[in-house]
Design an enzyme around this catalytic site. Structure first.
Site, PDB file in Angstrom:
ATOM      1  N   MET A  77       0.852  -0.959  -0.032  1.00  0.00           N
ATOM      2  CA  MET A  77      -0.178   0.063   0.080  1.00  0.00           C
ATOM      3  C   MET A  77       0.833   1.110  -0.196  1.00  0.00           C
ATOM      4  SD  MET A  77      -3.216  -0.930  -0.171  1.00  0.00           S
ATOM      5  CE  MET A  77      -4.057   0.432   0.299  1.00  0.00           C
TER       6      MET A  77
ATOM      7  N   ASP B 153      10.531   3.230   5.941  1.00  0.00           N
ATOM      8  CA  ASP B 153      10.120   1.926   6.369  1.00  0.00           C
ATOM      9  C   ASP B 153      11.371   1.516   7.699  1.00  0.00           C
ATOM     10  OD1 ASP B 153       9.223  -0.716   6.867  1.00  0.00           O
ATOM     11  OD2 ASP B 153       8.341  -0.452   4.802  1.00  0.00           O
TER      12      ASP B 153
ATOM     13  N   GLU C 162      -1.522  -3.453  10.440  1.00  0.00           N
ATOM     14  CA  GLU C 162      -2.758  -3.198  11.052  1.00  0.00           C
ATOM     15  C   GLU C 162      -2.928  -3.551  12.473  1.00  0.00           C
ATOM     16  OE1 GLU C 162      -6.600  -1.421   9.688  1.00  0.00           O
ATOM     17  OE2 GLU C 162      -4.547  -1.294   9.076  1.00  0.00           O
TER      18      GLU C 162
ATOM     19  N   LYS D 113       1.115   1.379  15.009  1.00  0.00           N
ATOM     20  CA  LYS D 113       0.388   2.675  14.359  1.00  0.00           C
ATOM     21  C   LYS D 113       0.826   3.728  15.421  1.00  0.00           C
ATOM     22  CE  LYS D 113      -2.832   0.680  11.275  1.00  0.00           C
ATOM     23  NZ  LYS D 113      -2.412   1.217  10.108  1.00  0.00           N
TER      24      LYS D 113
ATOM     25  N   SER E 255      -7.585   0.345   7.400  1.00  0.00           N
ATOM     26  CA  SER E 255      -8.711  -0.176   6.548  1.00  0.00           C
ATOM     27  C   SER E 255      -9.837  -0.433   7.655  1.00  0.00           C
ATOM     28  CB  SER E 255      -8.494  -1.419   6.012  1.00  0.00           C
ATOM     29  OG  SER E 255      -7.923  -2.478   6.256  1.00  0.00           O
TER      30      SER E 255
ATOM     31  N   HIS F  48      -8.094   6.442   3.191  1.00  0.00           N
ATOM     32  CA  HIS F  48      -8.157   4.895   3.164  1.00  0.00           C
ATOM     33  C   HIS F  48      -8.016   4.617   1.604  1.00  0.00           C
ATOM     34  CE1 HIS F  48     -10.444   0.855   3.027  1.00  0.00           C
ATOM     35  NE2 HIS F  48      -9.332   0.865   3.155  1.00  0.00           N
TER      36      HIS F  48
END
Length: 727
Positions: A337, A356, A411, A416, A438, A459
């Site tokens: 993504m 990253d 996720e 996060k 998501s 999103h």
């Protein structure tokens, strides 16, 4: 005095230059004003002896004519059926035949008429061009010509299905008519759609020169006695018969018989091409009227054209916030993504810092863009320019100077939160922070940012470079500046936005999940996997519920369920298909990513197929539901969830709901989206069906009270319900 849409200038050679320039519009469209002026122009060409011929061109730098004004379409025919003694269908036919007859009058006016196409000519714009006797196109690669009506539920209804086959042959014409494909000026020349391609500054003079040199050139090939179709026509022509045998089968495979306009195109071309032109255009208008009379066309036009354009022009943008263009975006996470978001941002001219956990992972994310640009065979210097905008890094300090941050990491709430806090330490809380989550609620994620008014959900859908939708999620404390920034960014990368309010799964993930979950539930109940998959495709979904679960990843579905269970605690209610996913994970089947899911993915590259051992783990029941019963469950499970989202305030407009469904998870586009579908079915009938399904299959089908109230009051989503919400 009414402003003119067509300026008339008669030169010393008797050539009437007709310059289309619709007042107050940036692009010419076929509306009442243009039609009125074209009627007057045709009459002058026909009756004025001083006019020896005419040239049609555009006064707009943006294009020739972009097609009909779909927002103002009115095919009622005027008057009441009772007063005129005509049925509504007869009036509708007369209404749609108006432009068709007008263009026929143009091409049979008895004098040479040329078109000087100095910009794009689409839909009705190209149909005007096709009705002229000589067609000159400006030599500009940005100019496109085409008949894209099929993409919004219509088909060319002003002679396009008759003139194009007569110019280039039935089979090539069907390729353009059924697919809505465009052609370049050079392609138009090669096909015979255009007779000349010249520099822009010569296009009008070239057209005039032809008119002057061909005083008797005002006769179309198909009006000449010895005209023959390129490739031949007629029931006894083998090539013609084979075209329709194959064409009908291919069209049905692509649409599953759901698209009215596709059937109408095939019928109009098959019948009309075997008839004289005056009769053929009446056949075309007959089918066009039938298409327009069905709600499907109106639903598709509203969602795929009107609502889509409105969303892209900022319909949901806060009006009191100045434009806030993104210059430099910080992309947290260089996975599939994150790499995709970096790519579309760089292509839009935005600098990207791609971060990253280590430099190797970030470099791999940049390589994603390099690989895809290489597949496009882009010019090396252009590709290098795009790639130079992406800076891979593992150092948060490199985020300094970014005016927008987008997070697309693993996720889980904890990961996060960590990257959010690390980012704020560098860029400060005044920077707008967008999460690409998501499913996780934005309001909770915003707790890791010290100014939650600057935190928003952005999103994307995978693959980012192909999927047109971006879902903007507004948390409880999200401010108007963050909404405006997100929408302006989406506009820069040329995506279609919808704006929804916060909830678990938001709108698209929550409702898309119901299609997948119902498919899993059916499998767990013993319904044959092939029946589930085939019905999903036949009802208009891109792929079956099991196939799409493989694409998303069974392990991701499992992890999302575990995170949801952790967040909700005792309030968590497991879905009916959850046991199926758990069993597949136990079996080590994670979907396409590891070559093992509900489908088997042969190593030799042969097509995937349903895993033969599925029945060993999910035994097939002796009694199977009918295809109609399977379709009803897959469809209504989605409908009821979208209605709940509207009732709960997750959605504020049915337009966002329909756009999000079609472009987010592939909800059957021929319906116009779930809200258009419910309005068309009738809310009372939707409630009755849901009550029956709830009694038979469980409370997941229970309609919300709002839907019951709408049924009682005779309301619709695009009528009373939407107006009440707006108020």
């Amino acid at each position: 005095m009414t402003e003119q849409a067509i300026r008339q200038e008669l030169d010393s050679d008797g050539i009437l230059l007709l310059t289309i320039d619709c007042p107050g519009l940036s692009m010419n469209v076929i509306n009442e004003a243009l039609t009125r002026d074209l009627v007057a122009a045709v009459e002058r060409i026909r009756t004025d002896a001083s006019v020896k011929g005419a040239v049609l061109t555009s006064g707009k730098p943006s294009g020739f004519v972009a097609g009909a004004d779909l927002k103002g379409m009115n095919f009622s025919g005027g008057g009441s059926g009772a007063a005129s003694g005509k049925s509504k269908m007869a009036q509708l036919y007369e209404g749609v035949f108006t432009l068709n007859k007008l263009l026929r009058d143009l091409e049979t006016c008895g004098k040479p008429v040329a078109s000087a196409v100095n910009g794009l000519a689409l839909g009705g714009g190209l149909e005007i061009v096709l009705a002229t006797h000589y067609r000159v196109i400006a030599d500009n690669p940005k100019i496109t010509l085409g008949l894209p009506e099929v993409l919004v539920g219509l088909f060319p209804g002003a002679g396009g299905t008759q003139r194009l086959p007569r110019l280039i042959g039935v089979q090539p014409a069907l390729m353009f008519l059924l697919q809505g494909k465009n052609m370049s000026p050079q392609e138009a020349l090669g096909l015979g759609v255009a007779q000349a391609v010249v520099p822009l500054d010569q296009v009008v003079e070239t057209a005039k020169a032809w008119v002057k040199a061909n005083p008797n050139g005002g006769v179309q090939p198909w009006d000449q006695k010895n005209f023959k179709f390129p490739g031949g026509v007629g029931g006894f022509n083998p090539a013609f018969a084979q075209t329709f045998v194959g064409g009908v089968a291919m069209a049905h495979k692509q649409t599953n018989g759901n698209m009215n306009q596709v059937k109408a195109i095939l019928s109009a071309v098959y019948e009309g091409t075997q008839l004289p032109m005056d009769t053929a255009i009446r056949v075309e208008s007959k089918y066009f009227a039938k298409v327009v009379a069905d709600p499907q066309a109106g639903n598709m036009i509203r969602s795929l054209f009107v609502s889509k354009q409105a969303a892209e022009k900022g319909a949901r943008r806060p009006a009191n916030v100045p434009p806030c263009k993104t210059k430099k975006v910080g992309m947290l996470g260089a996975g599939l993504m994150g790499a995709g978001i970096a790519m579309v941002s760089a292509q839009a001219g935005i600098e990207v810092v791609l971060l990253d956990r280590d430099l190797a992972a970030a470099e791999k994310g940049k390589q994603y863009t390099a690989d895809r640009l290489a597949k496009k065979r882009m010019a090396p210097e252009k590709a290098a320019e795009i790639l130079n905008r992406i800076k891979p890094t593992a150092d948060y300090a490199d985020l300094k100077g970014c005016d927008l941050i987008i997070e697309a990491v693993f996720e889980t709430r904890e990961i996060k939160a960590d990257v959010t806090k690390a980012t704020e330490a560098v860029v400060g809380a005044d920077t707008i922070f967008g999460s690409n989550t998501s499913t996780l609620p934005i309001t909770g994620l915003a707790e890791a940012w010290s100014k939650p008014e600057n935190f928003i959900g952005i999103h994307f859908f995978s693959p980012v470079e192909k999927m047109p939708l971006v879902e903007i999620i507004v948390g409880k404390k999200t401010g108007p500046e963050a909404i405006a920034k997100a929408l302006d960014y989406v506009s820069q990368i040329r995506k279609t936005p919808i704006v929804v309010n916060d909830s678990r799964g938001f709108y698209t993930s929550r409702c898309f999940g119901t299609y997948v979950q119902e498919g899993l539930t059916l499998l767990g109940e013993g319904v044959k996997p092939a029946l589930i998959e085939n019905i999903g495709k036949q009802m208009g979904m891109p792929v079956g519920a099991l196939a799409v679960n493989d694409e998303v990843g069974l392990d991701l579905s499992y992890k999302v369920a575990q995170q949801t269970k952790k967040d909700l605690g005792d309030a968590y209610k497991p879905g009916a298909g959850e046991a199926v996913i758990e069993k597949m994970i136990e079996l080590g089947r994670h979907g396409r990513k590891n070559g093992k899911g509900f489908y088997a993915y042969p190593e030799d590259g042969s097509p995937k197929h349903l895993w033969p051992e599925l029945s060993a783990h999910f035994p097939v029941a002796a009694q199977q539901p009918t295809p109609a019963e399977v379709k009803e469950r897959l469809l209504y499970r989605q409908l009821v969830e979208t209605a709940r989202c509207f009732a709960e305030g997750v959605l504020e407009t049915p337009e966002d709901g329909d756009l999000g469904a079609i472009f987010g998870w592939g909800f059957a586009p021929f319906t116009g989206g779930p809200f258009s579908a419910m309005d068309t079915i009738g809310i009372a009938d939707v409630v009755r069906t849901l009550d029956r399904l709830a009694q038979a299959h469980g409370e997941r089908f229970t309609p919300p009270q709002m839907l019951r109230d709408m049924a009682t009051k005779g309301e619709t989503f695009y009528g009373n319900a939407a107006k009440k919400k707006a108020a």
